[in-house]
Scaffold this motif. Structure first.
Motif, short mmCIF file in Angstrom:
data_model
loop_
_atom_site.label_atom_id
_atom_site.label_comp_id
_atom_site.label_asym_id
_atom_site.label_seq_id
_atom_site.Cartn_x
_atom_site.Cartn_y
_atom_site.Cartn_z
N MET A 1 -36.02 8.84 -10.80
CA MET A 1 -36.05 10.03 -11.63
C MET A 1 -35.30 11.17 -10.96
SD MET A 1 -36.67 11.86 -14.23
CE MET A 1 -37.75 11.15 -15.40
N SER A 2 -35.43 11.29 -9.65
CA SER A 2 -34.76 12.40 -8.97
C SER A 2 -33.24 12.31 -9.14
CB SER A 2 -35.15 12.46 -7.50
OG SER A 2 -34.77 11.27 -6.84
N GLU A 3 -32.70 11.11 -9.12
CA GLU A 3 -31.26 10.96 -9.31
C GLU A 3 -30.85 11.30 -10.74
OE1 GLU A 3 -29.55 7.31 -7.83
OE2 GLU A 3 -31.05 7.26 -6.24
N VAL A 4 -31.67 10.92 -11.70
CA VAL A 4 -31.40 11.25 -13.10
C VAL A 4 -31.45 12.76 -13.29
CG1 VAL A 4 -32.18 10.97 -15.48
CG2 VAL A 4 -32.19 9.01 -13.94
N THR A 8 -28.15 14.94 -14.48
CA THR A 8 -28.17 15.65 -15.76
C THR A 8 -28.39 17.14 -15.62
OG1 THR A 8 -30.55 15.32 -16.05
CG2 THR A 8 -29.09 13.63 -16.97
N GLY A 9 -29.05 17.55 -14.55
CA GLY A 9 -29.42 18.95 -14.39
C GLY A 9 -30.69 19.30 -15.14
N PHE A 10 -31.36 18.30 -15.69
CA PHE A 10 -32.60 18.51 -16.45
C PHE A 10 -33.80 18.09 -15.62
CE2 PHE A 10 -29.84 17.33 -20.30
CZ PHE A 10 -29.46 18.64 -20.51
N LYS A 11 -34.93 18.69 -15.92
CA LYS A 11 -36.19 18.33 -15.27
C LYS A 11 -36.84 17.16 -16.00
CE LYS A 11 -36.19 21.42 -12.07
NZ LYS A 11 -35.99 21.01 -10.72
N ARG A 12 -37.79 16.55 -15.32
CA ARG A 12 -38.50 15.37 -15.81
C ARG A 12 -39.04 15.54 -17.23
NH1 ARG A 12 -41.60 11.41 -12.76
NH2 ARG A 12 -40.78 12.53 -10.98
N SER A 13 -39.73 16.62 -17.49
CA SER A 13 -40.36 16.80 -18.80
C SER A 13 -39.32 16.88 -19.91
CB SER A 13 -41.26 18.04 -18.82
OG SER A 13 -40.50 19.19 -18.52
N TYR A 14 -38.19 17.53 -19.65
CA TYR A 14 -37.14 17.64 -20.66
C TYR A 14 -36.51 16.28 -20.93
CZ TYR A 14 -33.23 19.44 -23.33
OH TYR A 14 -32.31 19.68 -24.33
N ILE A 15 -36.28 15.51 -19.87
CA ILE A 15 -35.71 14.16 -20.03
C ILE A 15 -36.64 13.29 -20.86
CG2 ILE A 15 -35.08 12.05 -18.79
CD1 ILE A 15 -34.13 13.96 -16.49
N GLY A 17 -38.78 14.29 -23.02
CA GLY A 17 -38.74 14.80 -24.38
C GLY A 17 -37.53 14.24 -25.14
N LEU A 18 -36.39 14.18 -24.47
CA LEU A 18 -35.20 13.59 -25.09
C LEU A 18 -35.40 12.10 -25.38
CD1 LEU A 18 -32.34 15.19 -22.95
CD2 LEU A 18 -32.92 15.72 -25.33
N ILE A 19 -36.08 11.41 -24.47
CA ILE A 19 -36.34 9.98 -24.68
C ILE A 19 -37.22 9.80 -25.91
CG2 ILE A 19 -37.53 7.96 -23.75
CD1 ILE A 19 -36.58 8.94 -20.95
N ARG A 20 -38.25 10.63 -26.06
CA ARG A 20 -39.13 10.54 -27.23
C ARG A 20 -38.37 10.75 -28.53
NH1 ARG A 20 -42.70 12.93 -23.70
NH2 ARG A 20 -42.19 15.04 -24.37
N LYS A 21 -37.32 11.57 -28.48
CA LYS A 21 -36.51 11.84 -29.67
C LYS A 21 -35.35 10.86 -29.81
CE LYS A 21 -37.42 16.78 -29.33
NZ LYS A 21 -36.82 18.11 -29.04
N ASN A 22 -35.32 9.83 -28.96
CA ASN A 22 -34.23 8.83 -28.94
C ASN A 22 -32.87 9.47 -28.71
OD1 ASN A 22 -35.84 6.50 -29.32
ND2 ASN A 22 -36.04 7.05 -31.46
N LYS A 23 -32.84 10.49 -27.85
CA LYS A 23 -31.59 11.19 -27.55
C LYS A 23 -31.17 11.02 -26.10
CE LYS A 23 -32.06 14.59 -31.18
NZ LYS A 23 -31.93 16.01 -31.53
N PHE A 24 -31.81 10.09 -25.40
CA PHE A 24 -31.49 9.80 -24.01
C PHE A 24 -31.80 8.34 -23.78
CE2 PHE A 24 -32.05 9.82 -19.39
CZ PHE A 24 -31.00 10.65 -18.99
N PRO A 25 -31.05 7.66 -22.89
CA PRO A 25 -31.31 6.24 -22.63
C PRO A 25 -32.77 5.98 -22.23
CG PRO A 25 -29.27 6.92 -21.57
CD PRO A 25 -29.93 8.17 -22.09
#
Length: 53
Positions: A1-4, A8-15, A17-25
């Motif tokens: 997760m730290s590398e992701v 991306t420059g995003f924090k864990r919770s935001y990533i 959130g994107l996954i839940r919306k099917n907007k991130f791998p």
């Protein structure tokens, strides 16, 4: 997760959130409580974001 997060420059919770919306791998289960991401999928996602700006 730290590398992701670093890539991306995003924090864990935001990533997540994107996954839940099917907007991130989606993450890949590596162990019982460990997940990871396919590096190529994340890098392709980053490149796609640059194009759509």
């Amino acid at each position: 997760m730290s590398e992701v997060e670093e890539l991306t420059g995003f924090k864990r919770s935001y990533i997540y959130g994107l996954i839940r919306k099917n907007k991130f791998p989606q993450s890949i289960a590596i162990g019982a409580r460990i997940v990871g991401w396919d590096a190529n999928s994340v890098l392709e996602w980053i490149e796609a974001q640059k194009v759509s700006e």
